[in-house]
Design an enzyme around this catalytic site. Sequence first.
Site, PDB file in Angstrom:
ATOM      1  N   GLY A 142     -42.436  46.255 -14.568  1.00 15.95           N
ATOM      2  CA  GLY A 142     -43.410  45.680 -15.504  1.00 15.95           C
ATOM      3  C   GLY A 142     -43.891  46.753 -16.453  1.00 15.95           C
ATOM      4  O   GLY A 142     -44.343  47.815 -16.019  1.00 15.95           O
ATOM      5  N   SER A 143     -43.761  46.484 -17.769  1.00 16.60           N
ATOM      6  CA  SER A 143     -44.072  47.526 -18.746  1.00 16.60           C
ATOM      7  C   SER A 143     -45.143  47.079 -19.737  1.00 16.60           C
ATOM      8  O   SER A 143     -45.111  47.451 -20.898  1.00 16.60           O
ATOM      9  CB  SER A 143     -42.792  47.897 -19.497  1.00 16.60           C
ATOM     10  OG  SER A 143     -42.241  46.724 -20.081  1.00 16.60           O
ATOM     11  N   GLY A 178     -48.988  48.094 -16.445  1.00 18.24           N
ATOM     12  CA  GLY A 178     -47.785  48.739 -15.916  1.00 18.24           C
ATOM     13  C   GLY A 178     -47.604  50.124 -16.507  1.00 18.24           C
ATOM     14  O   GLY A 178     -47.263  51.080 -15.800  1.00 18.24           O
ATOM     15  N   LYS A 192     -61.364  36.139  -9.906  1.00 20.07           N
ATOM     16  CA  LYS A 192     -62.365  36.590 -10.893  1.00 20.07           C
ATOM     17  C   LYS A 192     -61.954  36.219 -12.313  1.00 20.07           C
ATOM     18  O   LYS A 192     -62.802  36.074 -13.188  1.00 20.07           O
ATOM     19  CB  LYS A 192     -62.645  38.086 -10.750  1.00 20.07           C
ATOM     20  CG  LYS A 192     -61.413  38.994 -10.830  1.00 20.07           C
ATOM     21  CD  LYS A 192     -61.155  39.530 -12.200  1.00 20.07           C
ATOM     22  CE  LYS A 192     -59.743  40.018 -12.368  1.00 20.07           C
ATOM     23  NZ  LYS A 192     -59.473  40.829 -13.527  1.00 20.07           N
ATOM     24  N   ARG A 199     -59.681  40.230 -21.305  1.00 18.15           N
ATOM     25  CA  ARG A 199     -59.023  39.340 -22.263  1.00 18.15           C
ATOM     26  C   ARG A 199     -59.320  37.868 -21.990  1.00 18.15           C
ATOM     27  O   ARG A 199     -59.331  37.043 -22.897  1.00 18.15           O
ATOM     28  CB  ARG A 199     -57.512  39.595 -22.251  1.00 18.15           C
ATOM     29  CG  ARG A 199     -56.829  39.203 -20.965  1.00 18.15           C
ATOM     30  CD  ARG A 199     -55.344  39.484 -20.962  1.00 18.15           C
ATOM     31  NE  ARG A 199     -55.043  40.847 -20.561  1.00 18.15           N
ATOM     32  CZ  ARG A 199     -53.853  41.254 -20.141  1.00 18.15           C
ATOM     33  NH1 ARG A 199     -52.855  40.404 -20.080  1.00 18.15           N
ATOM     34  NH2 ARG A 199     -53.651  42.498 -19.777  1.00 18.15           N
TER      35      ARG A 199
HETATM   36  N1  LIG Z   1     -54.040  44.883 -18.528  1.00 21.05           N
HETATM   37  C1  LIG Z   1     -54.981  45.167 -17.657  1.00 21.05           C
HETATM   38  O1  LIG Z   1     -56.010  45.750 -18.013  1.00 21.05           O
HETATM   39  C2  LIG Z   1     -54.800  44.807 -16.212  1.00 21.05           C
HETATM   40  C3  LIG Z   1     -55.635  45.404 -15.276  1.00 21.05           C
HETATM   41  C4  LIG Z   1     -55.481  45.094 -13.932  1.00 21.05           C
HETATM   42  C5  LIG Z   1     -54.495  44.189 -13.553  1.00 21.05           C
HETATM   43  N2  LIG Z   1     -53.704  43.612 -14.485  1.00 21.05           N
HETATM   44  C6  LIG Z   1     -52.673  42.676 -14.009  1.00 21.05           C
HETATM   45  O2  LIG Z   1     -51.423  43.318 -14.138  1.00 21.05           O
HETATM   46  C7  LIG Z   1     -50.412  42.360 -14.427  1.00 21.05           C
HETATM   47  C8  LIG Z   1     -49.675  42.790 -15.688  1.00 21.05           C
HETATM   48  O3  LIG Z   1     -50.585  42.868 -16.771  1.00 21.05           O
HETATM   49  P1  LIG Z   1     -50.241  43.736 -18.069  1.00 21.05           P
HETATM   50  O4  LIG Z   1     -51.489  43.740 -18.880  1.00 21.05           O
HETATM   51  O5  LIG Z   1     -49.625  45.020 -17.713  1.00 21.05           O
HETATM   52  O6  LIG Z   1     -49.082  42.855 -18.726  1.00 21.05           O
HETATM   53  P2  LIG Z   1     -49.076  42.131 -20.149  1.00 21.05           P
HETATM   54  O7  LIG Z   1     -49.969  40.950 -20.201  1.00 21.05           O
HETATM   55  O8  LIG Z   1     -49.209  43.203 -21.170  1.00 21.05           O
HETATM   56  O9  LIG Z   1     -47.607  41.487 -20.172  1.00 21.05           O
HETATM   57  C9  LIG Z   1     -46.505  42.062 -20.797  1.00 21.05           C
HETATM   58  C10 LIG Z   1     -45.439  42.480 -19.774  1.00 21.05           C
HETATM   59  O10 LIG Z   1     -45.004  41.358 -19.008  1.00 21.05           O
HETATM   60  C11 LIG Z   1     -43.645  41.501 -18.651  1.00 21.05           C
HETATM   61  N3  LIG Z   1     -42.923  40.302 -19.128  1.00 21.05           N
HETATM   62  C12 LIG Z   1     -43.122  39.633 -20.289  1.00 21.05           C
HETATM   63  N4  LIG Z   1     -42.291  38.585 -20.369  1.00 21.05           N
HETATM   64  C13 LIG Z   1     -41.549  38.587 -19.232  1.00 21.05           C
HETATM   65  C14 LIG Z   1     -40.534  37.745 -18.714  1.00 21.05           C
HETATM   66  N5  LIG Z   1     -40.112  36.651 -19.373  1.00 21.05           N
HETATM   67  N6  LIG Z   1     -40.011  38.051 -17.511  1.00 21.05           N
HETATM   68  C15 LIG Z   1     -40.447  39.120 -16.826  1.00 21.05           C
HETATM   69  N7  LIG Z   1     -41.413  39.960 -17.248  1.00 21.05           N
HETATM   70  C16 LIG Z   1     -41.957  39.687 -18.446  1.00 21.05           C
HETATM   71  C17 LIG Z   1     -43.139  42.745 -19.320  1.00 21.05           C
HETATM   72  O11 LIG Z   1     -43.184  43.823 -18.397  1.00 21.05           O
HETATM   73  C18 LIG Z   1     -44.157  42.950 -20.432  1.00 21.05           C
HETATM   74  O12 LIG Z   1     -44.231  44.262 -20.856  1.00 21.05           O
HETATM   75  C19 LIG Z   1     -51.115  41.009 -14.564  1.00 21.05           C
HETATM   76  O13 LIG Z   1     -51.015  40.302 -13.356  1.00 21.05           O
HETATM   77  C20 LIG Z   1     -52.560  41.392 -14.827  1.00 21.05           C
HETATM   78  O14 LIG Z   1     -53.456  40.407 -14.352  1.00 21.05           O
HETATM   79  C21 LIG Z   1     -53.815  43.919 -15.799  1.00 21.05           C
END
Ligand SMILES: NC(=O)c1ccc[n+]([C@@H]2O[C@H](COP(=O)([O-])OP(=O)(O)OC[C@H]3O[C@@H](n4cnc5c(N)ncnc54)[C@H](O)[C@@H]3O)[C@@H](O)[C@H]2O)c1
Length: 334
Positions: free
Chosen positions: A33-34, A38, A179, A243
């Site tokens: 996950g990027s 990630g 949450k 968000r």
């Molecule tokens: N962003 C934050 O601040 C944060 C903090 C804590 C937890 N999280 C959790 O971490 C997780 C990831 O969040 P994020 O903000 O890094 O991601 P994001 O919302 O930025 O999503 C983009 C990422 O999703 C993946 N993606 C997109 N389309 C895809 C597909 N069709 N198939 C597979 N992978 C795909 C890719 O890795 C892409 O870079 C979520 O469950 C989120 O709730 C996020």
Amino acid sequence: MAPSQQLPLEEETASDNNTHNEVPIKSRVTVVGSGNWGSVAAKLIASNTLKFNSFYVSEANMLVFVTPHQFMEGICKRLVGKLREDAEAISLIKGMEVKKEGPCMISTLISEQLGINCCVLMGANIANEIAVEKFSEATVGYRENREIAEKWVRLFSTPYFMVSAVQDVEGVELCGTLKNVVAIGAGFVDGLEMGNNTKAAIMRIGLREMKAFSKLMFSSVRDSTFFESCGVADLITTCLGGRNRKCAEAFARNGGKRSFDELEAEMLQGQKLQGVSTAREVYEVLSHRGWLELFPLFTTVHEICIGRLQPSAIVEYSEHTPKFSLVEGSAQFY
Ligand SMILES: NC(=O)c1ccc[n+]([C@@H]2O[C@H](COP(=O)([O-])OP(=O)(O)OC[C@H]3O[C@@H](n4cnc5c(N)ncnc54)[C@H](O)[C@@H]3O)[C@@H](O)[C@H]2O)c1
């Protein structure tokens, strides 16, 4: 400042001599996950793999899953049969899958589909703030193996990112998941300009429903988990700055006339909104089990999201709110 269950960190450097003149057993780490979180998780991990001589980053046996939850089933299917036998996983993913037989936590999905143990890491962790090294905390939830939990704590901890571990994987994961539903409610309150008292009330009611739902789903969930970073701290930061709150505020300001899909595409630029889909998933579980009336906030948030109720309905249910008292290990309603 030290969290209650902070695990000890062994200071090792690549130049350290092994005291028994043995080659140290090295773990290999990869991040799946990027997105925002990630990328920041990879930064934390990379600094520790350089610092400790017990980690590599190729041919991974420590897998960090951090994608939006709706993609995990497909990702797991592609990984089946391709993992090392000694692989361990951790999920940073907030959300759950709802199947006919009931809700399935993402850590369970990973464990069952890939046949590996899976811990979780959740907390008050808005990625942009950790990226610029502002102090924050996180919670690792583990099932049985404390040694593995310690290893994850060591992999993520930095002076500005304090990680502690609790033996309550479901409690930690459900806090991180639920949450986001409360944050949608908090966003409606902001969009309607109802003020801080109202938002605090929504957060309190939300925390109560998070706890009741978690304990009804898993009697093993501990009360103390809700006071870790994954609980009340994550709830606060998400309701103030995340968000989900932001898009829900815009939804309410537009009187519910612009859909969440449209707002997500316009405001998040490729990031995924988790709270709206989690609200639907929670609603499906509540509806299936006949519990809708017991969870008025969760129910109302979903019904506003799908346009069945106006955003103002977020504060129109209190007179009819059922009261429930929670006892350790179970939830009782009266
Ligand atoms: N962003 C934050 O601040 C944060 C903090 C804590 C937890 N999280 C959790 O971490 C997780 C990831 O969040 P994020 O903000 O890094 O991601 P994001 O919302 O930025 O999503 C983009 C990422 O999703 C993946 N993606 C997109 N389309 C895809 C597909 N069709 N198939 C597979 N992978 C795909 C890719 O890795 C892409 O870079 C979520 O469950 C989120 O709730 C996020």
